[in-house]
Design an enzyme around this catalytic site. Structure first.
Site, PDB file in Angstrom:
ATOM      1  NE  ARG A   1       2.807   9.880  53.793  1.00 25.77           N
ATOM      2  CZ  ARG A   1       2.205  10.621  52.882  1.00 25.77           C
ATOM      3  NH1 ARG A   1       2.857  10.983  51.806  1.00 25.77           N
ATOM      4  NH2 ARG A   1       0.968  11.007  53.050  1.00 25.77           N
ATOM      5  CB  THR A   2       1.880   3.647  55.596  1.00 23.66           C
ATOM      6  OG1 THR A   2       1.931   4.900  56.277  1.00 23.66           O
ATOM      7  CG2 THR A   2       2.394   2.570  56.522  1.00 23.66           C
TER       8      THR A   2
ATOM      9  CE  LYS B   1     -17.312 -12.208  50.875  1.00 28.68           C
ATOM     10  NZ  LYS B   1     -16.466 -13.214  50.243  1.00 28.68           N
TER      11      LYS B   1
ATOM     12  NE  ARG C   1      -3.048   3.769  58.505  1.00 30.98           N
ATOM     13  CZ  ARG C   1      -2.061   4.649  58.322  1.00 30.98           C
ATOM     14  NH1 ARG C   1      -0.795   4.282  58.403  1.00 30.98           N
ATOM     15  NH2 ARG C   1      -2.327   5.895  58.082  1.00 30.98           N
TER      16      ARG C   1
ATOM     17  CG  HIS D   1       2.171   5.181  61.922  1.00 35.51           C
ATOM     18  ND1 HIS D   1       2.589   4.036  61.271  1.00 35.51           N
ATOM     19  CD2 HIS D   1       1.991   6.104  60.948  1.00 35.51           C
ATOM     20  CE1 HIS D   1       2.642   4.275  59.977  1.00 35.51           C
ATOM     21  NE2 HIS D   1       2.290   5.514  59.757  1.00 35.51           N
TER      22      HIS D   1
END
Lengths: 315, 315, 315
Positions: B58-59, B87, B108, B136
């Site tokens: 969604r985000t 890595k 995120r 958020h």
């Protein structure tokens, strides 16, 4: 805000499109291929949500390319693990979310019927991009367009279908689509274990009075065919190892076997292939399996154009 | 070469924006929704780097759509496994690399504070797109805009917040944002185990002289509310099985319970939902959770537009 | 339909480009950096297929940004698990499919030679974006352009290469490329276990009469260098724990050590780094490793522009 549509339509199965609609879409795809610049801005600022709950390079790239070639944009995900499905979100909620962002949805899902659930709640058109062993309508559109382009027609021909006819969803869809054209005969080539299911024979072939024969060996069938549709035969499908060892080469096409075929018999395969078509066939002008990829993209362009009710002016 | 900015700003928390700035961004989002074509080229040739170290359909799709709707472009990754993080590259180095390509970053990350680390070294604006259980901010922007659109105001209302108030980051952010508007009261509805943490009660509610009451059952609270913000209650959060079995239905909203609510009480949820809002609520005009998705995209457009210091001419 | 090319060319190794071609590409990259708007529509409606069989954020985002900055579009996949490779499709078939959609291919693959297989069947240009421990030509292009930009030349300099010289593909490629310029000397700094393989010493350095010395410690070498190319030394590469503990700090660059270097000795690193360059070096004007990322993007733009035989008019 989505594009306002006169008729909201979804495509779950190739039979959701009438023969007339299919013909129109094929004409449109041919025009798109001939005059790409004419359609290069048709979907400007419209978005495709490509919701792929399982990987499928070919189908996903084809849809994405199609939308880009219409001047539109693409958002989406490539596998269930990179989607909200991992947090327990339902397919219905995911498509409702995607429809806040996009104007049309293509959904691939391992579970049969998932795209149907999506379509039932979606305010924008949903195209089934393959749901488990069930349906994959845009593959069938690619197959039909390839045959039409190679042969100049979809009627009056003998179509051989070879390999796993029991589990192959593309085979069932193709047969269902082709019986709507006049005078198409089928030669069904498979081991006994993998014959076409009786419900397809009864409900599709016999119900439409379609001529068909069943063969065990590809070589026997080859000389009569106008089209040969190959599919993969997986070892796991055989009842026993002996049968597999005895028969596995029956369903492999190579350059040598191809000599027995007509000069204008085209070979199709939904891809990916593993070894059922030897690479020495690739350079034969009758090899049409990469043409299917090519035409599949134009058919997806034409289908989205149609569902989005787009219009372009003749330049 | 990045776009030259008069002021490089990052957004880590909703409180990084003043009430005045928030009002401007909401006005801008409303204008963008009303006149999308006006902004369709605002970010032409600018790029968003969407650096998603964990999946969030969604985000991510919302940010990507927002940038595309501004006429910009998107690059990025969808999960840590498809990034250089595997890595051993630090978040700081990854953002410095991304900033060579992009003009703004949305990050995120499962670890709290990771976007802050990114912001500390980034030459381009960084937006926190969710960092673990911490913040958020663009979810809060979506929440605020949805309430403002539904109710016509962000002041003078009673807001019920239901479910897991202990661990829900969106809840803490929303409360912190709403206490800045006059005359907002809260009804906090949760099992005792999942009550709002005392630091939020003390530092946010009491410190600002905000009226609030705590309730165990949603039904008791419903009739008084102007807004109901639902969140998920996970079984694992309960101290014991007995409590869970006894109380789980207290925090499920369905059509029947909704009858007790005001005719203009809107229901929000940050999504994904599992079963805490029954699907029979979806068709109720008070269901506003998909509106949050809708407005969230416009708020992200408006936020990026603001951070990138873009300008458009009135047509 | 692909863009019609006068000469279909692939780039598998940096040596596929002559010194003259390299110079042209570097001039072009410099022009693209100076006048990005001039090239902003050069690849309009052309597509890059980024086929990444293993994750590589930096390289993938660089290629994608490059194509977007040329006005083109991008399709592709980010890892083998999100591609048809999981269904057993060959690299050859995958590239033939991708070439139905795209005008140029960038392929990253864990197996050496995979991009070569792709090139052998592809009707569109293929660029090797890294194949196992073998080649990574666009990294070398980035390295060369960074050196040329920092120093104003690619000749007449002493280049130190430090760390794992045995397994580092970027090191072998860089040496092979630099020996084509006049009067370049090398200082090879590594533990004995990780010295440059003798086939590189014999076939590249000695065969071209190139001066080189080998050192065990970075500090000894630093004062003489015009360029220092750092690479990662992995613990697993050492024969025994004692050697590792004794020597690990020999191959770490920090601000203190850097004091011994010339004022115009630039530090390069192919990234990602782990700890072989301390973050306190980042602010030193001689730190050029993020410049490599920056110039790498322009070199990929220039390379694709060249392979696609694009042309722009001077505005």
């Amino acid at each position: 805000m989505h594009r306002q549509l006169a008729h909201l339509r979804h495509v779950m199965s190739p039979l959701d499109l009438s023969v007339e609609e299919l013909d129109k879409i094929m004409d449109l795809a041919a025009d798109m291929e001939a005059k790409p610049e004419k359609y290069a801005h048709a979907a400007e600022r419209l978005k495709l949500a490509a919701l792929f709950y399982e990987p499928s390079t070919r189908t996903r790239l084809s849809f994405e390319t199609a939308m880009l070639n219409l001047g539109g944009q693409v958002i989406g995900f490539h596998s269930a693990t990179s989607s909200s499905a991992t947090k327990g979100e339902s397919v219905a909620d995911t498509v409702r979310v995607a429809a806040q962002f996009a104007d049309i949805v293509a959904m691939r899902h391992p579970k049969e019927g998932a795209p149907m659930v999506a379509a039932s709640v979606s305010p924008v058109p949903v195209i089934n991009a393959g749901d488990g062993g069930h349906q994959h309508p845009t593959q069938t559109l690619a197959d039909l367009m390839t045959i039409r382009t190679c042969k100049g027609r979809l009627s009056d021909m003998t179509v051989g279908i070879c390999g796993d006819l029991k589990f192959g969803r593309t085979v069932h869809s193709l047969i269902s689509a082709l019986v709507r054209y006049p005078n198409v005969k089928f030669v069904l080539i498979s081991p006994e274990e993998l014959q076409l299911p009786s419900y397809v024979k009864e409900d599709v072939l016999k119900a439409n009075n379609i001529d068909y024969v069943e063969k065990i060996r590809l070589e026997e069938a080859l000389p009569d065919l106008d089209i040969l549709y190959m599919t993969r035969v997986q070892k796991e499908r055989f009842f026993n190892e002996d049968d597999y060892v005895r028969m596995k080469d029956f369903y492999v096409l190579n350059r040598e076997k191809l000599q027995a075929a007509k000069k204008d018999m085209y070979v199709l395969h939904p891809l990916p292939r593993v070894n059922e078509i030897a690479v020495d066939v690739d350079d034969d002008p009758r090899a049409a399996y990469f043409n299917q990829v090519y035409w599949g993209m134009y058919m997806r362009m034409a289908l989205m154009y149609t569902l989005l009710e787009l219009e372009v002016k003749e330049c």
